[in-house]
Design an enzyme around this catalytic site. Structure first.
Site, PDB file in Angstrom:
ATOM      1  N   HIS A  55       0.870  -1.182  -0.112  1.00  0.00           N
ATOM      2  CA  HIS A  55       0.115   0.185  -0.177  1.00  0.00           C
ATOM      3  C   HIS A  55       0.758   1.165   0.059  1.00  0.00           C
ATOM      4  O   HIS A  55       2.247   1.309   0.332  1.00  0.00           O
ATOM      5  CB  HIS A  55      -0.941  -0.234   1.044  1.00  0.00           C
ATOM      6  N   HIS A  57       1.481   4.018   2.020  1.00  0.00           N
ATOM      7  CA  HIS A  57       1.907   4.683   3.031  1.00  0.00           C
ATOM      8  C   HIS A  57       3.570   4.882   2.990  1.00  0.00           C
ATOM      9  O   HIS A  57       4.261   3.916   2.621  1.00  0.00           O
ATOM     10  CB  HIS A  57       1.625   4.175   4.285  1.00  0.00           C
ATOM     11  N   ASP A  59       5.978   4.878   5.003  1.00  0.00           N
ATOM     12  CA  ASP A  59       6.802   3.806   5.686  1.00  0.00           C
ATOM     13  C   ASP A  59       6.876   2.290   5.092  1.00  0.00           C
ATOM     14  O   ASP A  59       7.882   1.642   5.598  1.00  0.00           O
ATOM     15  CB  ASP A  59       6.366   3.635   7.191  1.00  0.00           C
ATOM     16  N   HIS A  60       6.316   2.081   3.950  1.00  0.00           N
ATOM     17  CA  HIS A  60       6.283   1.211   3.252  1.00  0.00           C
ATOM     18  C   HIS A  60       6.810   1.357   1.654  1.00  0.00           C
ATOM     19  O   HIS A  60       7.145   0.439   1.062  1.00  0.00           O
ATOM     20  CB  HIS A  60       4.898   0.493   3.005  1.00  0.00           C
ATOM     21  N   HIS A 114      -7.435  -0.763   5.842  1.00  0.00           N
ATOM     22  CA  HIS A 114      -6.342  -0.022   6.342  1.00  0.00           C
ATOM     23  C   HIS A 114      -6.066   1.411   5.364  1.00  0.00           C
ATOM     24  O   HIS A 114      -6.143   2.329   5.795  1.00  0.00           O
ATOM     25  CB  HIS A 114      -4.940  -0.846   6.630  1.00  0.00           C
ATOM     26  N   ASP A 131       0.078  -4.037   6.394  1.00  0.00           N
ATOM     27  CA  ASP A 131      -0.737  -3.538   7.701  1.00  0.00           C
ATOM     28  C   ASP A 131      -2.154  -3.845   7.737  1.00  0.00           C
ATOM     29  O   ASP A 131      -3.015  -3.293   8.558  1.00  0.00           O
ATOM     30  CB  ASP A 131      -0.840  -1.919   7.727  1.00  0.00           C
ATOM     31  N   HIS A 169       4.772  -4.955  10.943  1.00  0.00           N
ATOM     32  CA  HIS A 169       5.199  -4.014  12.204  1.00  0.00           C
ATOM     33  C   HIS A 169       5.409  -5.128  13.360  1.00  0.00           C
ATOM     34  O   HIS A 169       4.403  -5.891  13.413  1.00  0.00           O
ATOM     35  CB  HIS A 169       4.032  -2.905  12.533  1.00  0.00           C
TER      36      HIS A 169
END
Length: 257
Positions: A55, A57, A59-60, A114, A131, A169
Site C-alpha cells: 500500500h 504509506h 513507511d512502506h 487500512h 498492515d 510491524h
C-alpha cells in the site's frame, strides 16, 4: 535452486522489511527505507531483483526509488494506485506474481480497510499482508470502513491454518494488551503472551505467526466468540447483532485504548 529464506530487515522504530532470498538474489517487501536494505544486501552479497508493495504509506514505499537506482533492472510490484509512481507492474485481485529469481509465485488479494489500495501476496512460503493483519491485531482504518476490513480479514482467515503470516510491524506486545482486555480468559492468548514477552526480552521478532494461531488469539478474528462479543457489547453499550458490528466496536475500542 538453493532453499528460500525469509529474514526481517529492521527499519524505523518497529517496521520489518521482509527479505526473501536464495543466498544470491533477493526480493524485499515494503521497503520504507532503502539504507537498511542496501546494507543488508552488501553484507550478504545479495542482488535485489524485485520489490513487492502492499500500500501507499511512506513507511512502506519511501525507499523504493533509491533501491531502483542502486540495483539494475528491479521490477516493482504494487497496487493500482497512481500515487505510487515507481511501480512497474500494477496488480489487482487474482493476479499472479512470478519471481523467477527465487522460483516463487504469489497470488494477489485485494484487502481494503487500512487503506483503499491495500493488497496482499500469498504463496506457498506464506502471506505478506502489510498492515492488514497484525499478530493479535489488525490495521487502523485510515481510509476504509469496518465492513471492508472485516471482509478483507475474512479472505485471510480462509487461507490454510499453517499459512505463515508476515506483517510489517512489531506491534505484538501492544496488541496483546488490548486482546487480553477483550478476551481475558483465553488460554491460548495467555500462553502466547508469555512467549511473545520472552522473544522481545531477547530482541527477537514475534513474527511470523500463522493463520491458525491468529484465529486462536486475535480478537479481530474472533467476533463469533461469546466472550469477545460480550466485551464488545459492554464497550459499545448496545447489543451487537452481526459479526461486522462486533468488529466495528472492537476497532473503535482499540482506537481509544
Amino acid at each position: 535452486m538453493p532453499s528460500l529464506k525469509i529474514r526481517p530487515i529492521k527499519a524505523f522504530e518497529d517496521n520489518y522489511i521482509w527479505c526473501l532470498t536464495n543466498g544470491e538474489t533477493c526480493v524485499v517487501v515494503d521497503p520504507g527505507d532503502a539504507n537498511p536494505v542496501i546494507k543488508y544486501c552488501s553484507r550478504n552479497n545479495l542482488i535485489l531483483t524485485d520489490i513487492l508493495i502492499t500500500h501507499h504509506h511512506s513507511d512502506h514505499t519511501g525507499g523504493v526509488n533509491d533501491l531502483v537506482n542502486a540495483f539494475e533492472g528491479v521490477t516493482v510490484y504494487g497496487p493500482q494506485n497512481p500515487q505510487i509512481q515507481s511501480i512497474t507492474r500494477r496488480l489487482q485481485a487474482g493476479d499472479m506474481v512470478q519471481l523467477a529469481s527465487l522460483d516463487v509465485e504469489f497470488r494477489v488479494l485485494e484487502v481494503p480497510g487500512h487503506t483503499l489500495d491495500h493488497i496482499a501476496y500469498v504463496g506457498s512460503c506464506g502471506l505478506f499482508c502489510g498492515d492488514t493483519l497484525f499478530s493479535a491485531g489488525c490495521g487502523r482504518l485510515f481510509e476504509g470502513t469496518p465492513e471492508q476490513m472485516y471482509q478483507s480479514l475474512g479472505q485471510l482467515t480462509a487461507l490454510a491454518d499453517d499459512t505463515k503470516v508476515y506483517c510489517t510491524h512489531e506491534y505484538t506486545l501492544a496488541n496483546l494488551k488490548f486482546a487480553l482486555a477483550v478476551d481475558p480468559e483465553n488460554e491460548n492468548l495467555l500462553n502466547y503472551k508469555g512467549w511473545a514477552e520472552s522473544q522481545r526480552v531477547d530482541l527477537k521478532p514475534t513474527l511470523p505467526s500463522t493463520i491458525g494461531q491468529q484465529k486462536e488469539i486475535n480478537p479481530f478474528l474472533r467476533t463469533a466468540s461469546d466472550a469477545v462479543k460480550a466485551h464488545a457489547e459492554q464497550y459499545a453499550e448496545q447489543t451487537l447483532s452481526t459479526p461486522e458490528s462486533v468488529f466495528a466496536a472492537l476497532r473503535a475500542w482499540k482506537d481509544n485504548f
